[in-house]
Scaffold this active site. Structure first.
Site, PDB file in Angstrom:
ATOM      1  N   ASP A 163       0.847  -1.172   0.201  1.00 26.39           N
ATOM      2  CA  ASP A 163      -0.147  -0.049   0.295  1.00 26.39           C
ATOM      3  C   ASP A 163       0.870   1.322  -0.023  1.00 26.39           C
ATOM      4  O   ASP A 163       1.602   1.658   0.983  1.00 26.39           O
ATOM      5  CB  ASP A 163      -0.889   0.001   1.357  1.00 26.39           C
ATOM      6  N   ASP A 173      -2.259   5.963  -4.894  1.00 22.51           N
ATOM      7  CA  ASP A 173      -2.475   4.748  -3.856  1.00 22.51           C
ATOM      8  C   ASP A 173      -2.802   3.378  -4.493  1.00 22.51           C
ATOM      9  O   ASP A 173      -3.976   3.174  -4.983  1.00 22.51           O
ATOM     10  CB  ASP A 173      -3.811   5.422  -3.045  1.00 22.51           C
TER      11      ASP A 173
END
Length: 351
Positions: A104, A285
């Site tokens: 992430d 992201d």
């Protein structure tokens, strides 16, 4: 009946012009470690001109001293789960215990579930058994993290963490003691790839630790995310394998060092600017498949595609998907076209 649910969701608390866009981070290097990914379903100032690789090398030669197009035989896949997020395996402890984590860029902390976590979501995950690891070292420091889809409370510990052939000894990470919002999501934890200043636990991120120890030849990583296949996606550390792309790579400067925000010029549809008319920030992201923006502007997009509101979500007829216009995101002077099939996804149910 088959219906379509848009994957653009509103962010009602957003005050500033910010957009969240899923893009692939790219970089070059001599030695590339590739980690296979699997895609998983989840619950839920202006810069113009084109920065090519040559421009980046001239401007940032001190950061990318050696460039190579050679691939690597070191692989470890990410898995695509239902087109919504990607997971890959890491191991922790001695002997190693395997976990399926999300890589992430929207966060900095590494954590996995602990045997002390008794929530229903933790019970469905692989939990770290610290007493079975000879290299485990505890601390008394606790922390909390709130994500877009859930939150967790944990304690900082140390142990050996392996990502493919990359090994980080005495790596600080979090053990989840309590969580909520992650029920039904098939992952065991999160491996953050953002900057150290974004950590909630205070633990030094594993990518930065490996970089400082010289385990990675260049301080770069890259993602190749498959569009439809469950297998075939990878995260690469130390560079990018040229076999995963065609043509020229586009380099986009960060707005500032410390997070993965880039400047987006505008968002258009049918040659009309529909959002971000004065430029805005976009966060790269890899932890989400959603494109998120201010609710007012997202609602305007729904109206343009004649989406039908149903509670907090919007729907369009399946038969209309092929006739819907593309949305174009212009970043650093380059247009990235997103066809309707990419921003609409099909679900089963009743109107």
């Amino acid at each position: 009946m088959l219906r379509t649910q848009t994957s653009l969701s509103t962010w009602s608390q957003e005050i500033h012009m910010k957009w969240l866009v899923l893009l692939g981070l790219v970089a070059f290097s001599e030695c590339i470690v590739k980690i296979p990914l699997r895609r998983v379903k989840t619950m839920r100032n202006a810069i113009s001109g084109k920065n090519t690789l040559n421009n980046i090398l001239k401007e940032h030669a001190y950061r990318l001293p050696q460039i190579s197009f050679r691939g690597s035989n070191l692989t470890h896949p990410l898995r695509n789960i239902r087109d919504l997020f990607y997971v890959g395996n890491i191991t922790i402890g001695t002997p190693p215990q395997e976990f399926q984590v999300i890589f992430d860029t929207g966060s900095s902390d590494l954590w996995v579930a602990s045997i002390f976590c008794n929530s229903s979501s933790c019970a469905a995950h692989v939990r770290f058994r610290h007493h079975q690891s000879s290299t485990f070292r505890p601390t008394n420091k606790t922390f909390r993290i709130t994500y877009g889809s859930g939150r967790m409370k944990g304690v900082v510990v140390h142990d050996t963490v392996r990502i493919g052939d990359l090994v980080s000894t005495d790596q600080p990470f979090g053990l989840c003691l309590k969580d909520s919002g992650f029920k039904g999501i098939p992952f065991d934890g999160i491996l953050g790839l953002s900057y150290p200043n974004k950590t909630f636990s205070g633990a030094f991120p594993i990518f930065d630790k490996l970089k400082n120890e010289g385990a990675i030849s260049e301080p770069v990583f890259a993602f190749y995310l498959s569009k439809d296949k469950q297998e075939g996606s990878v995260v690469m550390f130390g560079g990018v394998d040229h076999r995963y792309y065609k043509g020229e790579l586009n380099w986009v400067p960060l707005i500032q060092v410390g997070d993965w925000f880039v400047h987006m010029d505008r968002i258009t549809m049918k040659r009309k600017v529909i959002a971000c008319s004065d430029g805005c920030k976009a966060l790269v992201d890899t932890g989400t498949s959603d494109i998120v923006g201010p609710s007012t502007l997202v609602n305007n997009i729904w109206k343009l595609i004649r989406a039908r509101p149903l509670g907090p979500q919007y729907f369009v007829s399946c038969s209309a998907v092929n006739t819907l216009p593309s949305i174009i995101f212009t970043i650093n002077g380059i247009n990235y076209r997103l066809p309707a099939r990419a921003y609409i996804h099909k679900v089963r149910g009743q109107y």
